[in-house]
Scaffold this active site. Structure first.
Site, mmCIF file in Angstrom:
data_model
loop_
_atom_site.group_PDB
_atom_site.id
_atom_site.type_symbol
_atom_site.label_atom_id
_atom_site.label_comp_id
_atom_site.label_asym_id
_atom_site.label_seq_id
_atom_site.Cartn_x
_atom_site.Cartn_y
_atom_site.Cartn_z
ATOM 1 N N ARG A 118 -19.895 -5.180 14.172
ATOM 2 C CA ARG A 118 -20.997 -4.331 15.340
ATOM 3 C C ARG A 118 -20.526 -4.656 16.864
ATOM 4 O O ARG A 118 -21.302 -5.026 17.108
ATOM 5 C CB ARG A 118 -22.170 -5.661 15.348
ATOM 6 C CG ARG A 118 -23.172 -5.298 14.269
ATOM 7 C CD ARG A 118 -24.049 -3.883 14.903
ATOM 8 N NE ARG A 118 -24.762 -3.495 13.290
ATOM 9 C CZ ARG A 118 -25.705 -3.663 12.864
ATOM 10 N NH1 ARG A 118 -26.560 -4.470 13.539
ATOM 11 N NH2 ARG A 118 -26.596 -3.149 11.885
ATOM 12 N N ARG A 169 -25.710 -3.646 21.428
ATOM 13 C CA ARG A 169 -25.937 -4.439 22.196
ATOM 14 C C ARG A 169 -25.513 -5.293 23.118
ATOM 15 O O ARG A 169 -26.029 -5.484 24.078
ATOM 16 C CB ARG A 169 -27.575 -4.238 21.833
ATOM 17 C CG ARG A 169 -28.581 -3.436 21.628
ATOM 18 C CD ARG A 169 -29.587 -3.555 20.760
ATOM 19 N NE ARG A 169 -29.328 -4.406 19.442
ATOM 20 C CZ ARG A 169 -30.374 -3.917 18.629
ATOM 21 N NH1 ARG A 169 -31.397 -4.446 18.955
ATOM 22 N NH2 ARG A 169 -29.981 -3.962 18.128
ATOM 23 N N ARG A 223 -26.413 4.550 26.271
ATOM 24 C CA ARG A 223 -27.951 4.888 25.290
ATOM 25 C C ARG A 223 -29.130 5.139 25.046
ATOM 26 O O ARG A 223 -30.462 5.689 24.991
ATOM 27 C CB ARG A 223 -27.697 4.022 23.643
ATOM 28 C CG ARG A 223 -26.688 3.304 22.878
ATOM 29 C CD ARG A 223 -27.569 4.302 21.593
ATOM 30 N NE ARG A 223 -28.681 5.102 21.625
ATOM 31 C CZ ARG A 223 -29.480 3.281 20.895
ATOM 32 N NH1 ARG A 223 -28.514 3.219 20.481
ATOM 33 N NH2 ARG A 223 -30.868 3.359 20.750
ATOM 34 N N ASP A 244 -23.880 4.413 11.036
ATOM 35 C CA ASP A 244 -24.879 3.408 10.512
ATOM 36 C C ASP A 244 -24.872 3.439 9.467
ATOM 37 O O ASP A 244 -24.490 5.080 8.366
ATOM 38 C CB ASP A 244 -26.179 3.678 10.947
ATOM 39 C CG ASP A 244 -27.273 2.487 10.990
ATOM 40 O OD1 ASP A 244 -26.971 1.593 11.602
ATOM 41 O OD2 ASP A 244 -27.947 2.081 9.306
ATOM 42 N N TYR A 282 -33.210 -1.039 0.982
ATOM 43 C CA TYR A 282 -33.889 0.180 2.174
ATOM 44 C C TYR A 282 -34.598 0.686 1.620
ATOM 45 O O TYR A 282 -35.947 1.539 1.876
ATOM 46 C CB TYR A 282 -32.852 0.548 3.261
ATOM 47 C CG TYR A 282 -32.060 -0.391 4.328
ATOM 48 C CD1 TYR A 282 -33.508 -1.258 4.773
ATOM 49 C CD2 TYR A 282 -31.015 -1.288 3.857
ATOM 50 C CE1 TYR A 282 -32.844 -2.338 6.392
ATOM 51 C CE2 TYR A 282 -30.385 -1.763 4.864
ATOM 52 C CZ TYR A 282 -31.616 -2.540 6.031
ATOM 53 O OH TYR A 282 -31.169 -3.410 6.735
HETATM 54 O O1 CP3 Z 1 -19.471 -2.581 15.548
HETATM 55 C C1 CP3 Z 1 -20.133 -2.089 14.287
HETATM 56 O O2 CP3 Z 1 -19.610 -2.557 13.259
HETATM 57 C C2 CP3 Z 1 -20.857 -0.488 14.733
HETATM 58 C C3 CP3 Z 1 -20.988 0.312 13.780
HETATM 59 C C4 CP3 Z 1 -22.589 -0.255 12.409
HETATM 60 C C5 CP3 Z 1 -24.171 0.298 13.008
HETATM 61 N N1 CP3 Z 1 -24.385 -0.318 12.127
HETATM 62 C C6 CP3 Z 1 -24.398 0.524 14.669
HETATM 63 C C7 CP3 Z 1 -25.590 0.555 14.645
HETATM 64 C C8 CP3 Z 1 -22.212 -0.628 11.539
HETATM 65 C C9 CP3 Z 1 -20.892 -0.748 10.522
HETATM 66 C C10 CP3 Z 1 -23.190 -0.733 10.924
HETATM 67 C C11 CP3 Z 1 -23.477 -0.997 9.464
HETATM 68 C C12 CP3 Z 1 -25.284 -1.412 8.997
HETATM 69 N N2 CP3 Z 1 -25.939 -1.062 9.743
HETATM 70 C C13 CP3 Z 1 -25.119 -2.466 8.327
HETATM 71 C C14 CP3 Z 1 -24.362 -2.985 7.294
HETATM 72 C C15 CP3 Z 1 -23.526 -4.209 8.185
HETATM 73 C C16 CP3 Z 1 -24.678 -4.874 8.286
HETATM 74 O O3 CP3 Z 1 -24.978 -6.011 9.568
HETATM 75 O O4 CP3 Z 1 -25.481 -6.485 7.542
HETATM 76 C C17 CP3 Z 1 -26.587 -2.535 7.682
HETATM 77 C C18 CP3 Z 1 -28.005 -3.201 7.190
HETATM 78 C C19 CP3 Z 1 -27.420 -1.133 8.906
HETATM 79 C C20 CP3 Z 1 -28.799 -1.439 9.075
HETATM 80 C C21 CP3 Z 1 -29.014 -1.337 10.173
HETATM 81 N N3 CP3 Z 1 -28.929 -0.446 11.094
HETATM 82 C C22 CP3 Z 1 -29.916 -1.653 11.105
HETATM 83 C C23 CP3 Z 1 -29.961 -3.974 10.362
HETATM 84 C C24 CP3 Z 1 -30.469 -2.576 12.863
HETATM 85 C C25 CP3 Z 1 -30.170 -3.333 13.306
HETATM 86 C C26 CP3 Z 1 -32.092 -2.965 13.997
HETATM 87 C C27 CP3 Z 1 -32.564 -3.244 14.805
HETATM 88 O O5 CP3 Z 1 -32.823 -2.626 16.571
HETATM 89 O O6 CP3 Z 1 -32.020 -4.746 15.065
HETATM 90 C C28 CP3 Z 1 -29.112 -1.203 12.804
HETATM 91 C C29 CP3 Z 1 -29.572 -0.296 13.907
HETATM 92 C C30 CP3 Z 1 -27.844 -0.473 14.379
HETATM 93 N N4 CP3 Z 1 -26.782 -0.001 13.977
HETATM 94 C C31 CP3 Z 1 -27.234 -0.542 15.157
HETATM 95 C C32 CP3 Z 1 -26.205 -0.950 15.683
HETATM 96 C C33 CP3 Z 1 -25.386 -0.736 17.037
HETATM 97 C C34 CP3 Z 1 -28.783 -1.278 17.068
HETATM 98 C C35 CP3 Z 1 -29.096 0.058 17.639
HETATM 99 C C36 CP3 Z 1 -29.147 0.328 18.899
HETATM 100 O O7 CP3 Z 1 -28.583 -0.174 19.850
HETATM 101 O O8 CP3 Z 1 -30.609 0.125 19.177
#
Ligand code: CP3
Length: 372
Positions: A38, A42, A51, A87, A167
């Site tokens: 990540r 943010r 974004r 994602d 999920y």
């Molecule tokens: O630097 C990185 O790792 C970027 C790539 C990445 C994202 N998601 C971007 C993202 C990766 C590798 C993921 C994988 C992902 N997504 C996982 C496995 C890794 C982990 O964290 O355990 C999981 C469980 C998800 C599902 C998911 N997607 C969640 C739980 C969330 C958070 C929701 C929130 O707003 O709190 C996301 C959204 C997400 N994926 C964001 C990012 C940067 C946030 C989106 C935003 O900026 O609003």
């Protein structure tokens, strides 16, 4: 055996001697490689700005935007790898599944998958073939990235079938994934079919990123820690294996060969889960190049349990990013020291960067790791 193209960054020598790739092959490079799960997101003001007005999933599917977001932390922090901005639900979305990412919550599905009928319908309406036809934006993003990254490797990734199913069955994020953990016992056949479907989609997603230019791939099984060893072994392990099989055969000809003989090396792979040290032996059986460790057990202990055979990735405690500079520096040194027990080590966090993190602190961690 399936060979990556001659112009792939591993085959043409751009990334094959990078600290990350060296460590993934079990060597100790001159510089300790460091990147953050990540790292794109943010915590970066430039990310929040880019974004504005675009939903998460739309941003992932816009090649220019996704490539730029992927590059931001590489430029700012000087990390040793880029992580593909996407994602784990993107392959499902591209296969036509109705899913969105709700800010502050996570992935939410319009139609939760609860019964054998739901599973059958999912498989029929959203086959892997549909994803294969829709991979163009993913390939384009990877191609834009490798043109810019030069010697910095791009890490591709996918969600493991269990974490995706957690999920899908719940319909959204949940605390303990109880409905998913129940379905595997109430209807083991439907469960197996659901995981096989998710495994195939994640495999297509990984393979597409690898062929387009990713120098390593990571499988995220973030929620596997909620499973018992027995449930993981009986109802989950085979599906993660199935996903990894999509890239298992991918090799490249080592450009550092001596000119007389050619050496073929596998595309490096990483497995990652959270709160899952009871499953370490199970993860070892998946035979990835490296295993990600969260912050709950020290790296020397994790390495000991694995017989000191595996490159480890991790395992800074994200909470320490908010501590005093002295406490953080002490922690970084301790993690690096404990990591010396493993054949090789890639410094990372035990889980993703919290959105509230001061980015200057992440840059400092990279500097500390490279200097120590
Ligand atoms: O630097 C990185 O790792 C970027 C790539 C990445 C994202 N998601 C971007 C993202 C990766 C590798 C993921 C994988 C992902 N997504 C996982 C496995 C890794 C982990 O964290 O355990 C999981 C469980 C998800 C599902 C998911 N997607 C969640 C739980 C969330 C958070 C929701 C929130 O707003 O709190 C996301 C959204 C997400 N994926 C964001 C990012 C940067 C946030 C989106 C935003 O900026 O609003």
């Amino acid at each position: 055996m399936n060979t990556l193209s001659a112009s792939h960054p591993l085959s043409d020598g751009r990334t094959s001697t990078s600290p990350l790739v060296q460590a993934l092959h079990g060597f100790r490079p001159d510089r300790l490689p460091v990147w953050f799960m990540r790292q794109a997101g943010r915590s970066l003001p430039e990310y929040r700005k880019l974004r504005e007005g675009t939903s998460m999933l739309d941003a992932c599917l816009d090649p220019q935007l996704a490539a730029e977001i992927t590059m931001q932390p590489v430029r700012r922090h000087g990390v040793d790898a880029a992580i593909f901005f996407s994602d784990i639900v993107i392959p499902l979305k591209l296969a036509g599944v109705d899913v969105e990412i709700v800010p502050g919550r996570g992935p939410v599905f319009a139609n939760p998958i609860r019964t054998a009928r739901d599973v059958a319908q999912l498989r029929e309406e959203h086959p892997a073939e549909r994803l294969r036809q829709a991979m163009t934006p993913i390939r384009e993003t990877v191609q834009l990235l490798i043109a810019e990254l030069e010697s910095t490797p791009l890490i591709g990734f996918a969600g493991a079938p269990f974490t995706l199913a957690a999920y899908l069955v719940e319909g959204g994020p949940s605390r303990d994934h109880l409905q998913a953990r129940s379905l595997m016992h109430t209807d083991p056949i439907a469960w197996r079919d659901l995981l096989a479907w998710a495994a195939e989609l994640s495999g297509v997603f990984l393979e597409g990123q690898a062929h387009a230019g990713a120098s390593a791939v990571q499988l995220f099984d973030s929620w596997a820690g909620s499973l018992s060893v027995q449930d993981y072994a009986a109802h989950v392990a085979a599906s993660s294996m199935h996903t990894l099989e999509a890239v298992r055969e991918l090799h490249y000809v080592d450009p550092q060969g001596d000119g007389y003989s050619t050496r073929s090396l596998p595309l490096p792979t990483v497995h990652f889960a959270v709160g899952a040290d009871h499953l370490l032996h199970e993860f070892a059986k998946l035979e990835t190049s490296a295993i990600g460790i969260d912050w709950r057990i020290p790296l020397d202990e994790a390495s000991r349990r694995l017989g000191d055979t595996r490159t480890l990735q991790g395992n800074l405690n994200p909470a320490l990013l908010f501590a005093s500079p002295e406490a953080l520096e002490f922690h970084v040194r301790e993690v690096i020291d404990r990591g010396r027990r493993a054949p090789a080590h890639i410094l990372n966090l035990g889980h993703g960067v919290p959105p509230e993190t001061d980015p200057a602190v992440l840059t400092r961690v990279v500097e500390l790791a490279h200097a120590y």
